[in-house]
Design a protein around this motif. Structure first.
Motif, PDB file in Angstrom:
ATOM      1  N   GLN A  87      22.656 -12.376 -71.438  1.00 24.42           N
ATOM      2  CA  GLN A  87      22.312 -12.623 -70.042  1.00 24.42           C
ATOM      3  C   GLN A  87      21.917 -11.344 -69.298  1.00 24.42           C
ATOM      4  N   ASN A  88      22.534 -10.219 -69.672  1.00 21.37           N
ATOM      5  CA  ASN A  88      22.225  -8.952 -69.000  1.00 21.37           C
ATOM      6  C   ASN A  88      21.397  -8.018 -69.877  1.00 21.37           C
ATOM      7  N   ALA A  89      20.770  -8.594 -70.911  1.00 26.84           N
ATOM      8  CA  ALA A  89      20.035  -7.774 -71.871  1.00 26.84           C
ATOM      9  C   ALA A  89      18.804  -7.111 -71.267  1.00 26.84           C
ATOM     10  N   ASP A  90      18.322  -7.638 -70.136  1.00 27.04           N
ATOM     11  CA  ASP A  90      17.108  -7.088 -69.545  1.00 27.04           C
ATOM     12  C   ASP A  90      17.368  -5.843 -68.693  1.00 27.04           C
ATOM     13  N   ILE A  91      18.653  -5.479 -68.513  1.00 29.28           N
ATOM     14  CA  ILE A  91      18.976  -4.271 -67.737  1.00 29.28           C
ATOM     15  C   ILE A  91      18.635  -3.059 -68.594  1.00 29.28           C
ATOM     16  N   PRO A  92      17.830  -2.118 -68.079  1.00 32.76           N
ATOM     17  CA  PRO A  92      17.397  -0.960 -68.880  1.00 32.76           C
ATOM     18  C   PRO A  92      18.578  -0.139 -69.399  1.00 32.76           C
ATOM     19  N   LYS A  93      18.381   0.455 -70.582  1.00 33.44           N
ATOM     20  CA  LYS A  93      19.441   1.254 -71.193  1.00 33.44           C
ATOM     21  C   LYS A  93      19.834   2.459 -70.346  1.00 33.44           C
ATOM     22  N   GLU A  94      18.886   2.996 -69.589  1.00 33.88           N
ATOM     23  CA  GLU A  94      19.207   4.150 -68.756  1.00 33.88           C
ATOM     24  C   GLU A  94      20.109   3.763 -67.572  1.00 33.88           C
ATOM     25  N   ASP A  95      20.218   2.470 -67.316  1.00 37.40           N
ATOM     26  CA  ASP A  95      21.107   1.990 -66.256  1.00 37.40           C
ATOM     27  C   ASP A  95      22.375   1.393 -66.868  1.00 37.40           C
ATOM     28  N   LEU A  96      22.959   2.100 -67.835  1.00 36.95           N
ATOM     29  CA  LEU A  96      24.086   1.541 -68.580  1.00 36.95           C
ATOM     30  C   LEU A  96      25.291   1.271 -67.686  1.00 36.95           C
ATOM     31  N   ALA A  97      25.511   2.105 -66.669  1.00 31.70           N
ATOM     32  CA  ALA A  97      26.630   1.863 -65.759  1.00 31.70           C
ATOM     33  C   ALA A  97      26.450   0.523 -65.042  1.00 31.70           C
ATOM     34  N   ILE A  98      25.217   0.223 -64.665  1.00 29.10           N
ATOM     35  CA  ILE A  98      24.930  -1.051 -64.004  1.00 29.10           C
ATOM     36  C   ILE A  98      25.147  -2.199 -64.973  1.00 29.10           C
ATOM     37  N   LYS A  99      24.722  -2.007 -66.232  1.00 32.76           N
ATOM     38  CA  LYS A  99      24.910  -3.062 -67.236  1.00 32.76           C
ATOM     39  C   LYS A  99      26.392  -3.297 -67.517  1.00 32.76           C
ATOM     40  N   LEU A 100      27.168  -2.218 -67.611  1.00 28.11           N
ATOM     41  CA  LEU A 100      28.603  -2.367 -67.846  1.00 28.11           C
ATOM     42  C   LEU A 100      29.263  -3.136 -66.709  1.00 28.11           C
TER      43      LEU A 100
END
Length: 302
Positions: A261-274
């Motif tokens: 579901q959150n796979a589209d969040i860019p890797k550079e925004d890992l804090a946001i994805k977490l």
């Protein structure tokens, strides 16, 4: 972030923490590495690891926590062999028996000598607090480890009025009834794994993995008085888990659609994805637990 085992607690009263006060409380027991004579240490680390700046992560009325344990690796067999060698040397050279008290002292001295040179291993343990519904969920398969984390939290906060969430339920009665009827509560489906135990003989167990639990063989076990102590369940085709009669929830897995579901969040925004993953997982777990406790019936004496 994806909790794979759940030890669940509930607050006995409403709670409301501010991040500033909560953070100050955790800072009293921040993690420190083992010193030369420490066998182990246990303390709080940043909840989001290197992607976060705070020990506690507040998000949508839930609080994510992470504790780190570091311990020295000193195999007992090695220590015992060294003690035995020293005892043999003393008895041979001094022609006298070595008594227990002296053996204990020898062991302590050997430990003190080896500790500074010992290898270290570390592990992280996560938990979250749901301030809205009063849940405390520890990502652990062990009640002992969960209790250690809760003891640390209680030490930091000064008080922690919680109780094990399912302590007052006879879960094996529910599990046995569901499997006997082969009918899970609304929203749940029975899976393919279970463990049955003979009520008259606690040593007699039947462990079933990837088995047709609706088969005549299982019905016969149940008719002969076996009770269900573990049962695999599927919740809304979103989360699969093994519910045990001690109240622990193990082998939690999530369907692919949920994990992506959150796979589209860019890797550079890992804090946001977490953070997004934490919101997703915590909300799923809370909803699952609310549905489960609704079917079990509320306990007023928690």
């Amino acid at each position: 972030m994806w909790f794979s085992n759940l030890i669940c607690y509930r607050f006995k009263q409403d709670v409301s923490y501010t991040q500033e006060d909560f953070e100050k409380a955790l800072e009293q027991d921040i993690f420190r590495a083992c010193g030369s004579q420490d066998m182990s240490t246990f303390g709080w680390v940043n909840a989001l690891g290197k992607h976060g700046q705070t020990l506690s992560h507040f998000s949508q009325n839930s609080i994510l926590l992470c504790a780190k344990r570091e311990e020295k690796v000193l195999p007992a067999a090695v220590i015992n062999d060294m003690v035995a060698e020293k005892v043999e040397q003393i008895e041979r050279e001094e022609n006298r028996p070595v008594k227990k008290k002296e053996k204990d002292e020898l062991k302590e001295n050997i430990l003190a000598t080896l500790l500074p040179q010992a290898f270290k291993k570390s592990s992280l343990q996560f938990a979250f607090i749901d301030q809205e519904s009063g849940w405390v969920i520890v990502n652990s398969a062990s009640f002992n480890k969960a209790e250690e984390m809760m003891a640390l939290l209680r030490k930091s906060l000064g008080t922690l009025p919680i109780v094990p969430a399912f302590a007052n339920y006879d879960l094996d009665v529910f599990l046995t009834d569901w499997l006997t009827k082969f009918e899970a509560p609304e929203g749940f489906a029975i899976g393919n794994d279970a463990e049955l135990q003979d009520a008259a003989d606690e040593g007699a167990q039947v462990k079933l993995k990837q088995h047709d639990l609706a088969s005549d063989e299982i019905k016969l076990h149940l008719e002969n008085g076996k009770r269900v102590t573990k049962l695999a369940l599927d919740w809304k085709e979103r989360v699969q888990f093994l519910l045990q009669n001690d109240g622990s929830i193990k082998r939690v897995s999530y369907n692919d659609a949920l994990k992506e579901q959150n796979a589209d969040i860019p890797k550079e925004d890992l804090a946001i994805k977490l953070d997004a993953d934490f919101i997703l997982v915590s909300e799923e777990i809370k909803e699952l637990l609310e549905d489960l406790t609704k079917e079990l019936g509320e306990k007023d004496d928690l």
